[in-house]
Design a protein around this motif. Sequence first.
Motif, mmCIF file in Angstrom:
data_model
loop_
_atom_site.group_PDB
_atom_site.id
_atom_site.type_symbol
_atom_site.label_atom_id
_atom_site.label_comp_id
_atom_site.label_asym_id
_atom_site.label_seq_id
_atom_site.Cartn_x
_atom_site.Cartn_y
_atom_site.Cartn_z
ATOM 1 N N ALA A 128 -6.960 -46.844 -3.646
ATOM 2 C CA ALA A 128 -6.683 -45.872 -2.585
ATOM 3 C C ALA A 128 -5.170 -45.743 -2.450
ATOM 4 O O ALA A 128 -4.489 -46.692 -2.071
ATOM 5 C CB ALA A 128 -7.306 -46.325 -1.272
ATOM 6 N N ALA A 129 -4.645 -44.555 -2.748
ATOM 7 C CA ALA A 129 -3.192 -44.389 -2.843
ATOM 8 C C ALA A 129 -2.585 -43.595 -1.703
ATOM 9 O O ALA A 129 -1.374 -43.495 -1.603
ATOM 10 C CB ALA A 129 -2.838 -43.728 -4.165
ATOM 11 N N GLY A 130 -3.365 -43.015 -0.828
ATOM 12 C CA GLY A 130 -2.825 -42.248 0.293
ATOM 13 C C GLY A 130 -3.916 -41.974 1.303
ATOM 14 O O GLY A 130 -5.083 -41.759 0.933
ATOM 15 N N LEU A 131 -3.581 -41.995 2.593
ATOM 16 C CA LEU A 131 -4.555 -41.817 3.672
ATOM 17 C C LEU A 131 -4.070 -40.740 4.630
ATOM 18 O O LEU A 131 -2.883 -40.638 4.926
ATOM 19 C CB LEU A 131 -4.731 -43.120 4.462
ATOM 20 N N ALA A 132 -5.030 -39.941 5.137
ATOM 21 C CA ALA A 132 -4.687 -38.947 6.158
ATOM 22 C C ALA A 132 -5.929 -38.611 6.974
ATOM 23 O O ALA A 132 -6.994 -38.346 6.406
ATOM 24 C CB ALA A 132 -4.127 -37.680 5.524
ATOM 25 N N PHE A 133 -5.782 -38.630 8.302
ATOM 26 C CA PHE A 133 -6.866 -38.210 9.175
ATOM 27 C C PHE A 133 -6.839 -36.702 9.363
ATOM 28 O O PHE A 133 -5.760 -36.087 9.453
ATOM 29 C CB PHE A 133 -6.744 -38.872 10.551
#
Length: 327
Positions: A128-133
């Motif tokens: 998992a390389a990036g997170l955004a809600f």
Amino acid sequence: MPTIQSFPLDAFVVAAEFLGPEPVFALGDGNVALVDGASAEKHAVHSGGLLAAARTLDGNRLITTGDDGRVVAIDAGGKIDEIALQPKKWIDQVACGPDGVIAYASGRQVFVRFANGKERVLEHERTAAGLAFAPKGLRLAVARYNGVSLWWIGTDAKPTEFEWKGSHLGATFSPDGKNVITTMQENSLHGWRVADGGGHMRMSGYPGKVKSMSWSAKGRFLATSGAEMAVLWPFHFKDGPMGKQPLQLGTRDQIVTFVACHPTEEVVAIGYKDGMVLAVRFADSDEAILRKPGEGGPISALAWDKKGIRLAFGTEGGQAGVIDLAS
């Protein structure tokens, strides 16, 4: 003329934010620096390196993660709370959503922690390389190899998988929730129209990697780094930026390393590799120099305060400060 208050912090500035009216800087050496008047006081938060930081949506706390496996919250008064601990894990991604929800990632696992302390683990086949809600907080985008996964965090449903070959490193939702955009290992962005089941949007032509993205106040433009100017893609058309020319603001002979759109006006703060910071207006490309090229190397962080009067900055070489436009 703007005035600058500077602080030599002697460590890579991972993030610059405001907690209420108070500037705060997350540092790669594991410390968080809180500004008190004319000085910045360091607080030891992580025993090793601090890898990622994000401000909670209420603006009251900064959430940080590190290579010590800790997820930590700090407020403007210096109160530190350990939110989660994953022993022997490097936690290198974090995102904050509405109602106190937090997501953080280590390797192939993404942890979603709710305000009541309940935690859910989302498993992935690749890192998992990036997170955004999403704006309403009901969905979480996870950038990964060959695309992005969209999870409904409150259900056990399988994620919606949007595919595009390549390594996707960062993610952002448009403010209306209709689009999800990723940065890539290649010198490009890729996007999907969530509302119509994943129609593709490809944004390329950068000389370098895009490492910073920022939405304009009304969500009309997505500002990006990675070129010798800030590149702003228009999203106020039915098909987004496809077939449209982006705005190109603040052109210089230096690569843009960070961008931060003003909270209320169509203005973008642009940080460059040589440490310079410009503010540029969308409508007429009018420029104002906020910081001349200087010590500390490339700009690594920028953040406006709520009123859009002060701008916090940090550099890769450990220089940090606050630019006051009202002075």
